[in-house]
Write a protein that holds these residues in place. Structure first.
Motif, mmCIF file in Angstrom:
data_model
loop_
_atom_site.group_PDB
_atom_site.id
_atom_site.type_symbol
_atom_site.label_atom_id
_atom_site.label_comp_id
_atom_site.label_asym_id
_atom_site.label_seq_id
_atom_site.Cartn_x
_atom_site.Cartn_y
_atom_site.Cartn_z
ATOM 1 N N UNK A 188 45.374 54.599 44.250
ATOM 2 C CA UNK A 188 44.671 53.868 45.298
ATOM 3 C C UNK A 188 43.478 54.691 45.786
ATOM 4 N N UNK A 189 42.424 54.000 46.169
ATOM 5 C CA UNK A 189 41.213 54.665 46.649
ATOM 6 C C UNK A 189 41.303 54.950 48.137
ATOM 7 N N UNK A 214 39.531 44.041 65.557
ATOM 8 C CA UNK A 214 40.057 42.772 65.056
ATOM 9 C C UNK A 214 39.698 42.607 63.581
ATOM 10 N N UNK A 215 38.434 42.889 63.232
ATOM 11 C CA UNK A 215 37.992 42.779 61.841
ATOM 12 C C UNK A 215 38.773 43.728 60.941
ATOM 13 N N UNK A 216 38.918 44.966 61.367
ATOM 14 C CA UNK A 216 39.628 45.973 60.585
ATOM 15 C C UNK A 216 41.098 45.583 60.385
ATOM 16 N N UNK A 217 41.722 45.140 61.458
ATOM 17 C CA UNK A 217 43.129 44.761 61.383
ATOM 18 C C UNK A 217 43.341 43.648 60.361
ATOM 19 N N UNK A 218 42.547 42.609 60.442
ATOM 20 C CA UNK A 218 42.683 41.488 59.507
ATOM 21 C C UNK A 218 42.436 41.931 58.067
ATOM 22 N N UNK A 224 44.760 43.804 52.608
ATOM 23 C CA UNK A 224 44.410 44.748 51.549
ATOM 24 C C UNK A 224 45.111 46.101 51.632
ATOM 25 N N UNK A 225 46.089 46.221 52.469
ATOM 26 C CA UNK A 225 46.745 47.497 52.735
ATOM 27 C C UNK A 225 47.191 48.224 51.467
ATOM 28 N N UNK A 226 47.723 47.508 50.513
ATOM 29 C CA UNK A 226 48.283 48.150 49.321
ATOM 30 C C UNK A 226 47.223 48.717 48.381
ATOM 31 N N UNK A 227 45.965 48.404 48.616
ATOM 32 C CA UNK A 227 44.884 48.857 47.724
ATOM 33 C C UNK A 227 44.383 50.254 48.049
#
Length: 99
Positions: free
Chosen positions: A6-7, A82-86, A91-94
């Motif tokens: 992952x990056x 809010x933007x970061x959370x969404x 994409x958390x697993x990336x």
């Protein structure tokens, strides 16, 4: 030693900026040898600025956004969370490390 492919990721938001106003951040990041990705949420960024960001030696993913209605009552400093959370929920697993 980890085989994690992952990056690393930097989350950033720019709103109504031109290249001359943000280049010191992005060029200094380039000079560190950063090889991850930048998820750049952008609002009202001109084509020249986008062109310069594409020339950097790391990946910048442009994510346009537009605030509507009550979203304008939040400052961009607060709204970015809010933007970061969404984004991270999808994409958390990336990614490995996130700043």
């Amino acid at each position: 030693m980890s085989n994690d492919k992952r990056k690393n990721l930097i989350l950033a938001v720019v709103s109504n900026y031109k290249w001359d106003e943000i280049k010191i951040f992005f060029k200094s990041l380039e000079q560190t040898g950063f090889s991850g990705e930048v998820a750049l949420f952008m609002e009202n960024i001109n084509q020249q600025t986008q062109k310069m960001l594409k020339r950097l030696n790391y990946t910048v993913n442009f994510i346009p956004f537009r605030r509507v209605g009550l979203e304008y009552t939040f400052s961009i400093v607060d709204y970015r969370h809010y933007l970061y959370h969404n984004f991270m929920m999808k994409n958390e697993s990336l990614y490995n490390f996130v700043f």
